[in-house]
Design a protein around this motif. Structure first.
Motif, PDB file in Angstrom:
ATOM      1  N   PRO A  42       4.612  -3.823  -0.676  1.00 26.92           N
ATOM      2  CA  PRO A  42       3.436  -4.680  -0.859  1.00 26.92           C
ATOM      3  C   PRO A  42       2.258  -4.278   0.034  1.00 26.92           C
ATOM      4  O   PRO A  42       1.112  -4.416  -0.369  1.00 26.92           O
ATOM      5  CB  PRO A  42       3.932  -6.070  -0.468  1.00 26.92           C
ATOM      6  CG  PRO A  42       5.379  -5.984  -0.305  1.00 26.92           C
ATOM      7  CD  PRO A  42       5.800  -4.563  -0.266  1.00 26.92           C
ATOM      8  N   MET A  43       2.549  -3.759   1.245  1.00 31.42           N
ATOM      9  CA  MET A  43       1.451  -3.382   2.129  1.00 31.42           C
ATOM     10  C   MET A  43       0.676  -2.174   1.590  1.00 31.42           C
ATOM     11  O   MET A  43      -0.432  -1.911   2.010  1.00 31.42           O
ATOM     12  CB  MET A  43       1.968  -3.054   3.532  1.00 31.42           C
ATOM     13  CG  MET A  43       2.551  -4.222   4.258  1.00 31.42           C
ATOM     14  SD  MET A  43       1.288  -5.434   4.687  1.00 31.42           S
ATOM     15  CE  MET A  43       0.938  -4.935   6.327  1.00 31.42           C
ATOM     16  N   ARG A  44       1.326  -1.431   0.689  1.00 34.78           N
ATOM     17  CA  ARG A  44       0.651  -0.295   0.057  1.00 34.78           C
ATOM     18  C   ARG A  44       0.018  -0.698  -1.273  1.00 34.78           C
ATOM     19  O   ARG A  44      -0.362   0.145  -2.075  1.00 34.78           O
ATOM     20  CB  ARG A  44       1.659   0.840  -0.178  1.00 34.78           C
ATOM     21  CG  ARG A  44       2.014   1.572   1.076  1.00 34.78           C
ATOM     22  CD  ARG A  44       1.191   2.845   1.186  1.00 34.78           C
ATOM     23  NE  ARG A  44       1.132   3.281   2.566  1.00 34.78           N
ATOM     24  CZ  ARG A  44       0.034   3.718   3.154  1.00 34.78           C
ATOM     25  NH1 ARG A  44      -1.092   3.785   2.497  1.00 34.78           N
ATOM     26  NH2 ARG A  44       0.051   4.090   4.409  1.00 34.78           N
ATOM     27  N   GLN A 253      14.898  -6.782   8.649  1.00 35.78           N
ATOM     28  CA  GLN A 253      13.886  -5.892   9.221  1.00 35.78           C
ATOM     29  C   GLN A 253      13.245  -5.001   8.161  1.00 35.78           C
ATOM     30  O   GLN A 253      12.042  -4.775   8.180  1.00 35.78           O
ATOM     31  CB  GLN A 253      14.508  -5.011  10.304  1.00 35.78           C
ATOM     32  CG  GLN A 253      14.543  -5.701  11.647  1.00 35.78           C
ATOM     33  CD  GLN A 253      14.724  -4.724  12.796  1.00 35.78           C
ATOM     34  OE1 GLN A 253      15.273  -3.646  12.631  1.00 35.78           O
ATOM     35  NE2 GLN A 253      14.283  -5.120  13.959  1.00 35.78           N
ATOM     36  N   ARG A 254      14.078  -4.498   7.250  1.00 34.10           N
ATOM     37  CA  ARG A 254      13.553  -3.623   6.207  1.00 34.10           C
ATOM     38  C   ARG A 254      12.576  -4.384   5.309  1.00 34.10           C
ATOM     39  O   ARG A 254      11.555  -3.848   4.896  1.00 34.10           O
ATOM     40  CB  ARG A 254      14.694  -3.055   5.350  1.00 34.10           C
ATOM     41  CG  ARG A 254      15.601  -2.091   6.098  1.00 34.10           C
ATOM     42  CD  ARG A 254      14.888  -0.772   6.358  1.00 34.10           C
ATOM     43  NE  ARG A 254      15.712   0.135   7.137  1.00 34.10           N
ATOM     44  CZ  ARG A 254      15.636   0.281   8.450  1.00 34.10           C
ATOM     45  NH1 ARG A 254      14.751  -0.411   9.152  1.00 34.10           N
ATOM     46  NH2 ARG A 254      16.416   1.147   9.100  1.00 34.10           N
ATOM     47  N   VAL A 256      11.076  -7.618   5.960  1.00 30.81           N
ATOM     48  CA  VAL A 256       9.988  -8.351   6.595  1.00 30.81           C
ATOM     49  C   VAL A 256       9.148  -7.478   7.534  1.00 30.81           C
ATOM     50  O   VAL A 256       7.922  -7.465   7.440  1.00 30.81           O
ATOM     51  CB  VAL A 256      10.531  -9.598   7.325  1.00 30.81           C
ATOM     52  CG1 VAL A 256       9.414 -10.313   8.061  1.00 30.81           C
ATOM     53  CG2 VAL A 256      11.164 -10.537   6.322  1.00 30.81           C
ATOM     54  N   ASP A 257       9.794  -6.745   8.445  1.00 30.35           N
ATOM     55  CA  ASP A 257       9.004  -5.937   9.384  1.00 30.35           C
ATOM     56  C   ASP A 257       8.404  -4.715   8.696  1.00 30.35           C
ATOM     57  O   ASP A 257       7.236  -4.416   8.859  1.00 30.35           O
ATOM     58  CB  ASP A 257       9.875  -5.457  10.553  1.00 30.35           C
ATOM     59  CG  ASP A 257      10.132  -6.573  11.545  1.00 30.35           C
ATOM     60  OD1 ASP A 257       9.314  -7.512  11.576  1.00 30.35           O
ATOM     61  OD2 ASP A 257      11.135  -6.516  12.277  1.00 30.35           O
ATOM     62  N   SER A 258       9.254  -3.996   7.937  1.00 31.97           N
ATOM     63  CA  SER A 258       8.762  -2.779   7.303  1.00 31.97           C
ATOM     64  C   SER A 258       8.111  -3.047   5.963  1.00 31.97           C
ATOM     65  O   SER A 258       7.518  -2.156   5.386  1.00 31.97           O
ATOM     66  CB  SER A 258       9.897  -1.778   7.097  1.00 31.97           C
ATOM     67  OG  SER A 258      10.563  -1.548   8.304  1.00 31.97           O
ATOM     68  N   GLN A 259       8.252  -4.271   5.457  1.00 30.38           N
ATOM     69  CA  GLN A 259       7.680  -4.635   4.148  1.00 30.38           C
ATOM     70  C   GLN A 259       8.078  -3.621   3.077  1.00 30.38           C
ATOM     71  O   GLN A 259       7.245  -3.155   2.305  1.00 30.38           O
ATOM     72  CB  GLN A 259       6.161  -4.750   4.264  1.00 30.38           C
ATOM     73  CG  GLN A 259       5.711  -5.981   5.006  1.00 30.38           C
ATOM     74  CD  GLN A 259       5.904  -7.249   4.194  1.00 30.38           C
ATOM     75  OE1 GLN A 259       5.584  -7.304   3.024  1.00 30.38           O
ATOM     76  NE2 GLN A 259       6.464  -8.289   4.802  1.00 30.38           N
TER      77      GLN A 259
END
Lengths: 292, 439
Positions: A42-44, A253-254, A256-259
């Motif tokens: 999603p961040m991309r 982590q994968r 939420v943190d790394s999205q």
């Protein structure tokens, strides 16, 4: 005896609940499977509306190939195993103690069960800040009182600390189930053994423990189901550092943190597989007790 | 009979009144704000009633610890969750989210608000393509906070711009294990914005960098080993026990209890350590610039905790009103009037540093100097392809740096050597960058 008619009525009445429960399980499961084969960052700018790219088994290969995967499986098994051993052993002992008649038994029983009603996050915060803090914690004061150097529990013995915290929380559950079981033990059997001159330990190992077999099986099965997804205690205390990153935490982590939702979903599928392997193993080995 | 009718009528009337009140209540605008549990935000919550009285807008707060806040707001924005009308975010998130169209651009702020008064460093960091996407509630750099009494007892004098060598010496001299006084308290807690941020700026001052110009991870370079070994050695000599789990709030509490000789952290903490209500050492604290090693870069960062409006909100107007209220000069004056100038949110507005009363606050100038000493576009000794001092402004950074800082925390706790931590950091960073298509 149920008639054909009443059986149909029962099925009809149960149908909404069954459909709801199935949906409850199937929708997330299907979505996890679907995302695990997609590139979803999603961040991309990836989103469901724009359509997601199919990546085949790439997420699965990357998740299992990551250097964090096996240590996380190991941490999961270590924590689950540790908690099970502590809660079952102490649970049996506490159940035997609480079964003895003594003054204030009711209040003591409530106190022993109390930790089970505290939320996991609160439990973890209390342990972290009030007991285990190396400067202001109660243990630190205690250690200093006896002239010892305080221990930095959460960084020096992180896995052990988490096992301790989780065990504290689950011990009441084990105790409660085992106490109920012990109360159904026929006292005449014990008296007879005592009159025959059987020592305390022999009575415990040959009469009490076999009687508790079923209850212990239930404790192990139910606790394993919940402990495999243990999260809050780790999140609050160590944040997954110091070798306390369980499989659930790694997936978190994968995602939420790394999205990276695709990668996290592939991890989720691995977690389901692992849980099923353990469940099968438990049902075969321990679950035999239930058939007897 | 008459009495019955009267009772009936009055009951009906009461019900009508209650229903009307309930309807009015349901029509009142309520905005939900996610924020971090730092002192300035907690203080702002105390003044929220005044905002509600002025505007009729109700405010609901969701206050979270730094790491948790980041996870919650990031998840909410990427999934279009719509839980919040205002989010407290920083310089890392704002440009990335702004570029993705996830934030409402703040280009129609009122004239009285005076957007040009915002410090240029803060405006730049909170903009994308020249458009402001978040308004700074407070801005910060980092600096040395130290105990003057302990420094004097150690026979040392803190220079305005110390070196790391001096800091290490002073820390060792101030450490008094018998009395639970640690020479220095620093962040070791895992999390990219916690220990990750601190070790990154420390490494910058040692000449290290996250990536070379081709996006290759640089943890295998000697500068990182030097920085990390220095940090671990100094903290083992003079740091508090369990520093691997200490973040901003843990260290703040230790410093306020008088258990730290020095603390290098956010400039915003200056107001908390000098406030006699909270700090037992309030009258013996002084400040210096963050240390360096003579290579031209100091180990200080640049950050703003800012308020932004997610694009999906239904209450954009009300949210904008709140942001204008909370980040205006009026709010600064309100806090100054009630709690003194030392307690106003710092680092956001130029006019604050021109206010004569604020210039008398002991940490005001040092804060401004520290902010001015930080250059996010040129953060390291050697050139880098990224913007950001204590972070790398790419979407993948939060995930990578959280894991890297976990490796470092494990080294601080003695679970692995510094070399092992760096080796793991190098491998996992390169893996992630490859997967993201940078290499």
């Amino acid at each position: 005896m149920a008639t054909q008619h009443s059986r149909s009525a029962a099925r009809l009445m149960m149908a909404p609940a069954v459909i709801l429960l199935l949906g409850w399980m199937l929708v997330p499961l299907t979505m996890t499977l679907y995302f695990s084969f997609k590139r979803y960052l999603p961040m991309r700018g990836d989103s469901l509306e724009r359509g997601l790219d199919w990546v085949g088994f790439e997420n699965y290969v990357r998740f299992i190939g990551s250097s964090s995967f096996w240590p996380s499986v190991q941490a999961t098994l270590l924590i689950v195993g540790g908690v099970l051993v502590i809660t079952v052993v102490l649970g049996v002992l506490l159940a035997i103690l609480l079964d003895q008649p003594f003054w204030g038994q009711g209040i003591v029983r409530i106190l022993v069960i109390a930790p089970f009603f505290v939320m996991p996050t609160v439990t973890a915060l209390v342990w972290k800040n009030m007991f285990m803090d190396p400067v202001n914690g109660m243990f630190a004061h205690l250690w200093r009182f006896f002239g010892a150097e305080p221990v930095s529990w959460l960084s020096d013995a992180p896995v052990e600390s988490i096992i301790l915290i989780v065990s504290w929380q689950w011990l009441p559950f084990a105790t409660l189930i085992l106490l109920t079981a012990i109360q159904s033990l026929d006292s005449e059997q014990l008296e007879a053994a005592e009159m025959d001159g059987a020592p305390v330990l022999a009575r415990f190992f040959y009469i009490v423990l076999p009687h508790l077999g079923r209850a212990i099986t239930i404790v192990i099965l139910i606790q394993t189901i919940f402990l495999l997804s243990i999260f809050a205690e780790i999140f609050v205390t160590t944040g997954g550092s110091f070798g306390t990153r369980t499989l659930t935490y790694l997936i978190f982590q994968r995602v939420v943190d790394s999205q990276n939702i695709g990668l996290g979903s592939a991890g989720g599928v691995y977690a389901i597989i692992l849980a099923n392997i353990i469940a099968l193993f438990l049902m075969r080995i321990v679950g035999k007790n239930l058939d007897r | 009979m008459y009495l019955k009718t009267a009772l009936g009528a009055s009951s009906a009337l009461a019900l009508c009144v209650a229903a009307t009140a309930a309807m009015a209540e349901s029509h009142a605008t309520t905005i939900t704000i996610a924020t971090v549990n730092n002192g300035d935000m907690i203080r702002m919550q105390g003044y929220t009633d005044q905002f509600t009285d002025q505007t009729g807008i109700n405010v609901e707060w969701v206050t979270l610890e730094e790491n948790v806040l980041r996870q919650r707001v990031t998840t909410d924005i990427t999934t279009n969750g719509g839980q919040f009308d205002i989010m407290t975010i920083g310089m890392y998130e704002t440009p990335i989210w702004g570029a993705n169209g996830w934030l409402v651009p703040l280009d129609n702020l009122s004239e009285e608000y005076d957007v040009d008064d915002i410090l240029p460093a803060m405006r730049g960091g909170l903009s994308h393509d020249g458009t402001l996407y978040a308004a700074p509630f407070y801005g910060e750099s980092s600096m040395v906070m130290y105990r003057t009494d302990l420094m004097e007892a150690a026979g040392l004098e803190m220079p305005d711009a110390p070196t790391w060598e001096f800091i290490r010496e002073a820390a060792a001299a101030m450490t008094d294990r018998e009395n639970d006084i640690n020479g220095i308290c620093l962040r070791g807690k895992a999390g990219w914005g916690e220990g990750g941020a601190f070790i990154t700026v420390t490494a910058n001052s040692f000449g290290a960098r996250w990536f070379d110009e081709d996006w290759n991870a640089q943890f295998d370079q000697p500068e990182w080993a030097e920085a990390l070994n220095f940090f671990v050695d100094m903290m083992s000599e003079s740091g508090p026990p369990g520093y691997a789990t200490n973040g901003f709030n843990e260290n703040l509490s230790l410093f306020q209890q008088g258990r730290c000789g020095m603390w290098i952290d956010a400039t915003v903490a200056a107001s908390f350590v000098t406030n006699p209500d909270d700090s037992t050492v309030a009258d013996s604290v002084s400040f210096a610039l963050a240390p360096d090693t003579g290579l031209g870069k100091r180990s200080n960062w640049l950050w703003a905790w800012a308020l932004a409006i997610p694009a999906g909100t239904q209450q954009a107007d009300a949210a904008l009103q709140f942001i204008e209220w909370a980040t205006s000069t009026g709010y600064i004056e309100l806090v100054a009037e009630n709690e003194g100038w030392a307690n106003v949110p710092p680092g956001a507005r130029t006019s604050l540093y021109e206010t004569p009363e604020y210039q008398e606050v002991p940490f005001a100038q040092m804060t401004l100097d520290s902010i001015n000493a930080a250059d996010p576009t040129n953060p390291t000794v050697d050139p880098v392809p990224y913007v950001g001092i204590q972070f790398v402004a790419i979407p993948e950074f939060a995930g990578i740096a959280t894991e890297v800082s976990q490796e470092f925390s494990a080294a601080y706790a003695g679970q692995q050597t510094v070399e092992e931590a760096l080796e793991n950091a190098q491998a996992l960073t390169n893996d992630a960058m490859e997967a993201a298509g940078y290499r």
